[in-house]
Write a protein that holds these residues in place. Structure first.
Motif, PDB file in Angstrom:
ATOM      1  N   ASP A  39       0.868  -1.175   0.000  1.00  0.00           N
ATOM      2  CA  ASP A  39       0.000   0.000   0.000  1.00  0.00           C
ATOM      3  C   ASP A  39       0.905   1.224   0.000  1.00  0.00           C
ATOM      4  O   ASP A  39       1.251   1.756   1.064  1.00  0.00           O
ATOM      5  N   PRO A  40       1.336   1.699  -1.177  1.00  0.00           N
ATOM      6  CA  PRO A  40       2.329   2.775  -1.239  1.00  0.00           C
ATOM      7  C   PRO A  40       1.953   4.034  -0.469  1.00  0.00           C
ATOM      8  O   PRO A  40       2.813   4.646   0.171  1.00  0.00           O
ATOM      9  N   LEU A  41       0.682   4.425  -0.487  1.00  0.00           N
ATOM     10  CA  LEU A  41       0.278   5.639   0.227  1.00  0.00           C
ATOM     11  C   LEU A  41       0.491   5.488   1.734  1.00  0.00           C
ATOM     12  O   LEU A  41       1.056   6.372   2.388  1.00  0.00           O
ATOM     13  N   ALA A  42       0.035   4.374   2.290  1.00  0.00           N
ATOM     14  CA  ALA A  42       0.191   4.140   3.729  1.00  0.00           C
ATOM     15  C   ALA A  42       1.654   3.898   4.087  1.00  0.00           C
ATOM     16  O   ALA A  42       2.129   4.361   5.136  1.00  0.00           O
ATOM     17  N   ASP A  43       2.365   3.182   3.239  1.00  0.00           N
ATOM     18  CA  ASP A  43       3.779   2.925   3.509  1.00  0.00           C
ATOM     19  C   ASP A  43       4.571   4.232   3.573  1.00  0.00           C
ATOM     20  O   ASP A  43       5.474   4.394   4.402  1.00  0.00           O
ATOM     21  N   ALA A  44       4.223   5.173   2.694  1.00  0.00           N
ATOM     22  CA  ALA A  44       4.919   6.461   2.696  1.00  0.00           C
ATOM     23  C   ALA A  44       4.632   7.244   3.969  1.00  0.00           C
ATOM     24  O   ALA A  44       5.509   7.946   4.497  1.00  0.00           O
ATOM     25  N   VAL A  45       3.413   7.133   4.507  1.00  0.00           N
ATOM     26  CA  VAL A  45       3.080   7.818   5.758  1.00  0.00           C
ATOM     27  C   VAL A  45       3.916   7.261   6.903  1.00  0.00           C
ATOM     28  O   VAL A  45       4.447   8.024   7.728  1.00  0.00           O
ATOM     29  N   ILE A  46       4.042   5.945   6.973  1.00  0.00           N
ATOM     30  CA  ILE A  46       4.835   5.341   8.054  1.00  0.00           C
ATOM     31  C   ILE A  46       6.286   5.804   7.965  1.00  0.00           C
ATOM     32  O   ILE A  46       6.900   6.149   8.987  1.00  0.00           O
ATOM     33  N   ALA A  47       6.848   5.826   6.771  1.00  0.00           N
ATOM     34  CA  ALA A  47       8.224   6.309   6.606  1.00  0.00           C
ATOM     35  C   ALA A  47       8.339   7.771   7.036  1.00  0.00           C
ATOM     36  O   ALA A  47       9.324   8.169   7.683  1.00  0.00           O
ATOM     37  N   GLU A  48       7.328   8.563   6.722  1.00  0.00           N
ATOM     38  CA  GLU A  48       7.338   9.972   7.090  1.00  0.00           C
ATOM     39  C   GLU A  48       7.228  10.148   8.599  1.00  0.00           C
ATOM     40  O   GLU A  48       7.921  10.993   9.198  1.00  0.00           O
ATOM     41  N   LEU A  49       6.382   9.360   9.236  1.00  0.00           N
ATOM     42  CA  LEU A  49       6.231   9.448  10.691  1.00  0.00           C
ATOM     43  C   LEU A  49       7.518   9.072  11.407  1.00  0.00           C
ATOM     44  O   LEU A  49       7.835   9.630  12.472  1.00  0.00           O
ATOM     45  N   ASP A  50       8.262   8.133  10.854  1.00  0.00           N
ATOM     46  CA  ASP A  50       9.528   7.746  11.469  1.00  0.00           C
ATOM     47  C   ASP A  50      10.535   8.888  11.450  1.00  0.00           C
ATOM     48  O   ASP A  50      11.433   8.939  12.301  1.00  0.00           O
ATOM     49  N   VAL A  51      10.379   9.790  10.507  1.00  0.00           N
ATOM     50  CA  VAL A  51      11.258  10.955  10.428  1.00  0.00           C
ATOM     51  C   VAL A  51      10.733  12.094  11.297  1.00  0.00           C
ATOM     52  O   VAL A  51      11.483  12.730  12.045  1.00  0.00           O
ATOM     53  N   LEU A  52       9.426  12.332  11.254  1.00  0.00           N
ATOM     54  CA  LEU A  52       8.835  13.496  11.923  1.00  0.00           C
ATOM     55  C   LEU A  52       8.511  13.257  13.386  1.00  0.00           C
ATOM     56  O   LEU A  52       8.380  14.213  14.161  1.00  0.00           O
ATOM     57  N   GLY A  53       8.302  12.010  13.769  1.00  0.00           N
ATOM     58  CA  GLY A  53       8.020  11.711  15.158  1.00  0.00           C
ATOM     59  C   GLY A  53       6.675  12.233  15.628  1.00  0.00           C
ATOM     60  O   GLY A  53       5.664  12.155  14.920  1.00  0.00           O
ATOM     61  N   VAL A  54       6.647  12.792  16.836  1.00  0.00           N
ATOM     62  CA  VAL A  54       5.398  13.199  17.478  1.00  0.00           C
ATOM     63  C   VAL A  54       4.637  14.226  16.651  1.00  0.00           C
ATOM     64  O   VAL A  54       3.406  14.176  16.546  1.00  0.00           O
ATOM     65  N   GLU A  55       5.337  15.164  16.045  1.00  0.00           N
ATOM     66  CA  GLU A  55       4.659  16.189  15.257  1.00  0.00           C
ATOM     67  C   GLU A  55       3.930  15.583  14.065  1.00  0.00           C
ATOM     68  O   GLU A  55       2.827  16.009  13.704  1.00  0.00           O
ATOM     69  N   GLY A  56       4.547  14.599  13.431  1.00  0.00           N
ATOM     70  CA  GLY A  56       3.884  13.933  12.321  1.00  0.00           C
ATOM     71  C   GLY A  56       2.652  13.179  12.778  1.00  0.00           C
ATOM     72  O   GLY A  56       1.610  13.198  12.114  1.00  0.00           O
ATOM     73  N   ARG A  57       2.754  12.499  13.923  1.00  0.00           N
ATOM     74  CA  ARG A  57       1.608  11.760  14.463  1.00  0.00           C
ATOM     75  C   ARG A  57       0.484  12.713  14.834  1.00  0.00           C
ATOM     76  O   ARG A  57      -0.694  12.417  14.619  1.00  0.00           O
ATOM     77  N   ARG A  58       0.849  13.876  15.362  1.00  0.00           N
ATOM     78  CA  ARG A  58      -0.168  14.862  15.723  1.00  0.00           C
ATOM     79  C   ARG A  58      -0.895  15.367  14.475  1.00  0.00           C
ATOM     80  O   ARG A  58      -2.123  15.519  14.475  1.00  0.00           O
ATOM     81  N   ALA A  59      -0.157  15.622  13.410  1.00  0.00           N
ATOM     82  CA  ALA A  59      -0.778  16.078  12.164  1.00  0.00           C
ATOM     83  C   ALA A  59      -1.694  15.007  11.588  1.00  0.00           C
ATOM     84  O   ALA A  59      -2.799  15.304  11.111  1.00  0.00           O
ATOM     85  N   LEU A  60      -1.249  13.763  11.645  1.00  0.00           N
ATOM     86  CA  LEU A  60      -2.065  12.660  11.145  1.00  0.00           C
ATOM     87  C   LEU A  60      -3.371  12.557  11.925  1.00  0.00           C
ATOM     88  O   LEU A  60      -4.454  12.456  11.340  1.00  0.00           O
ATOM     89  N   SER A  61      -3.287  12.580  13.233  1.00  0.00           N
ATOM     90  CA  SER A  61      -4.490  12.459  14.072  1.00  0.00           C
ATOM     91  C   SER A  61      -5.462  13.599  13.809  1.00  0.00           C
ATOM     92  O   SER A  61      -6.674  13.387  13.687  1.00  0.00           O
ATOM     93  N   GLN A  62      -4.940  14.814  13.724  1.00  0.00           N
ATOM     94  CA  GLN A  62      -5.801  15.961  13.464  1.00  0.00           C
ATOM     95  C   GLN A  62      -6.438  15.869  12.082  1.00  0.00           C
ATOM     96  O   GLN A  62      -7.624  16.161  11.909  1.00  0.00           O
ATOM     97  N   GLY A  63      -5.654  15.426  11.102  1.00  0.00           N
ATOM     98  CA  GLY A  63      -6.176  15.327   9.749  1.00  0.00           C
ATOM     99  C   GLY A  63      -7.242  14.263   9.604  1.00  0.00           C
ATOM    100  O   GLY A  63      -8.222  14.449   8.865  1.00  0.00           O
ATOM    101  N   LEU A  64      -7.084  13.141  10.292  1.00  0.00           N
ATOM    102  CA  LEU A  64      -8.097  12.095  10.219  1.00  0.00           C
ATOM    103  C   LEU A  64      -9.403  12.548  10.862  1.00  0.00           C
ATOM    104  O   LEU A  64     -10.489  12.270  10.358  1.00  0.00           O
ATOM    105  N   ALA A  65      -9.307  13.234  11.983  1.00  0.00           N
ATOM    106  CA  ALA A  65     -10.512  13.667  12.691  1.00  0.00           C
ATOM    107  C   ALA A  65     -11.152  14.896  12.063  1.00  0.00           C
ATOM    108  O   ALA A  65     -12.383  14.989  11.963  1.00  0.00           O
ATOM    109  N   GLY A  66     -10.322  15.872  11.652  1.00  0.00           N
ATOM    110  CA  GLY A  66     -10.860  17.135  11.158  1.00  0.00           C
ATOM    111  C   GLY A  66     -10.747  17.354   9.670  1.00  0.00           C
ATOM    112  O   GLY A  66     -11.233  18.365   9.152  1.00  0.00           O
ATOM    113  N   GLY A  67     -10.091  16.451   8.974  1.00  0.00           N
ATOM    114  CA  GLY A  67      -9.944  16.586   7.537  1.00  0.00           C
ATOM    115  C   GLY A  67      -8.666  17.306   7.153  1.00  0.00           C
ATOM    116  O   GLY A  67      -8.052  18.019   7.961  1.00  0.00           O
TER     117      GLY A  67
END
Length: 404
Positions: A39-67
């Motif tokens: 799943d290239p889209l999801a795989d790219a997110v995981i790679a990105e989160l490994d670089v960005l850490g907490v800030e990336g996870r925070r953006a992901l959570s906010q984006g899923l809930a609020g768009g």
């Protein structure tokens, strides 16, 4: 459509592949090729989160809930995934999403649990390629009860009215499950997963098989227990789960052609015809699952079953569904309550006939919705799919998958 002639060689896990090709032609080639697709889209997110850490996870959570629009400067991979998730395909019936999975909501939660364990998950575990990955994610005795509850919570949120609307719990958790698949895939590959033998971890074909484990398989299990779907109910079920497949990142070529049980059975027959028999991992997972399910059923509010009684009932239903040969291969014992099953099926069939009356169906749905809502909010802390996206720190020794 990708075929084996222009793709990598099919993984060694396939059995009887030439026979499958002779029967199914290009569909077999496509299925084999998809064993090497993630799943290239999801795989790219995981790679990105490994670089960005907490800030990336925070953006992901906010984006899923609020768009996506709620984020000022979203990380590129997170933005790409959100953009795809929020682009609702034209074939989706938005009114249906508001109403929820009306077919599944007619099945009482206790029977949903029996079908999920005795049909869905035990069928999932019967694939050695899937079982191998799952066994090495953690201790079975500890993981089985948690995995059972977490998956039940996810499904409850998915089928409830409005559950798949953008930002709703079912929508968010389905995206999180998709990302958990990507996290496990990355971890397995990093720890020496043999793709030539097993294909890509949690590949497209295995996700398609799992999708069938939430549609055809549980309702095949339930049909033998008296819950038989008519043609319109079948069409409604698959229309709803088409969108679940989309959110999970499953290639549309697998699910859009499936409109009823006959279509689904043809796909499952193709996939299962190339799967090796259950192995020791399959049996270990099934045993842990059945123990956890019997304990959960016995402890459920209002239950009249003892843990032994629940185990006997589950064994009997599972053997009836899988057949003796597959049940033996999965280590499911014979049950002393097998002779009672026809009476249970007759009682459920009578209840289903009563539900053809609109008022009776509405009452049953309302009662089940209350129970599913209680289940959906039953976990005191985060699920694995909610916690997984935070990259492991240097002092963490556990990973989602470890090489045996």
């Amino acid at each position: 459509m990708t075929t084996t002639s222009d793709a990598v060689r099919p993984p060694g896990r396939l059995v009887g592949f030439e026979a499958a090709r002779s029967r199914h032609g290009g569909r077999a080639d496509h299925m084999a090729a998809m064993l090497q697709e993630g799943d290239p889209l999801a795989d790219a997110v995981i790679a990105e989160l490994d670089v960005l850490g907490v800030e990336g996870r925070r953006a992901l959570s906010q984006g899923l809930a609020g768009g996506l629009a709620s984020l000022d400067s979203p990380p590129p991979a997170v933005a790409a995934l959100l953009r795809r998730l929020e682009a609702v395909p034209g074939w989706v019936d938005k009114e249906m999403l508001t109403e929820g999975d009306r077919v599944s909501l007619l099945v009482p939660p206790r029977w949903t649990t029996l079908a999920f364990a005795g049909g869905s998950l035990s069928h999932t575990y019967s694939s050695p390629g899937i079982a191998r990955l799952l066994v090495h994610t953690g201790q079975l005795e500890k993981m089985a009860p948690r995995r059972l509850v977490e998956t039940a919570v996810w499904k409850a949120n998915v089928i409830l009215p409005g559950g798949l609307v953008c930002g709703a719990p079912g929508y968010v958790q389905t995206a999180q499950v998709r990302l958990l698949h990507a996290r496990v895939r990355a971890s397995a590959l990093r720890h020496g997963w043999d793709t030539a033998r097993w294909g890509v971890p949690i590949n497209q074909t295995d996700v398609a098989r799992t999708w069938l484990d939430f549609t055809l398989v549980p309702f095949g299990f339930l049909a033998a227990a008296g819950f038989v779907l008519d043609e319109e109910e079948q069409r409604s079920l698959y229309r709803y789960w088409h969108y679940v497949g989309h959110l999970l990142g499953l290639d549309e070529s697998f699910f859009l052609p499936v409109g009823d049980h006959a279509d689904a059975a043809a796909l499952l027959k193709l996939v299962d015809s190339t799967v090796e028999p259950p192995d020791d991992n399959s049996r270990a997972l099934t045993a842990a699952l059945f123990d956890a399910t019997a304990a959960a059923l016995a402890k459920a509010p209002g239950s009249t079953l003892t843990e032994t009684g629940a185990c006997d009932l589950l064994d009997a239903l599972a053997r009836s569904h899988h057949g003796d040969e597959r049940a033996d291969a999965l280590g499911i014992p014979r049950s002393p309550v097998t002779d009672v099953l026809p009476f249970l099926a007759a009682a459920n069939a009578q209840a289903r006939r009563y539900q053809t009356l609109p008022e009776a169906a509405a009452q049953e749905r309302a009662a089940n919705i209350r129970q599913f809502r209680a289940l959906a909010g039953s976990l005191p802390d985060h699920t694995a799919y909610q916690k997984h996206a935070t990259p492991p720190s240097s002092d963490q020794t556990n990973t989602p998958w470890r090489q045996p």
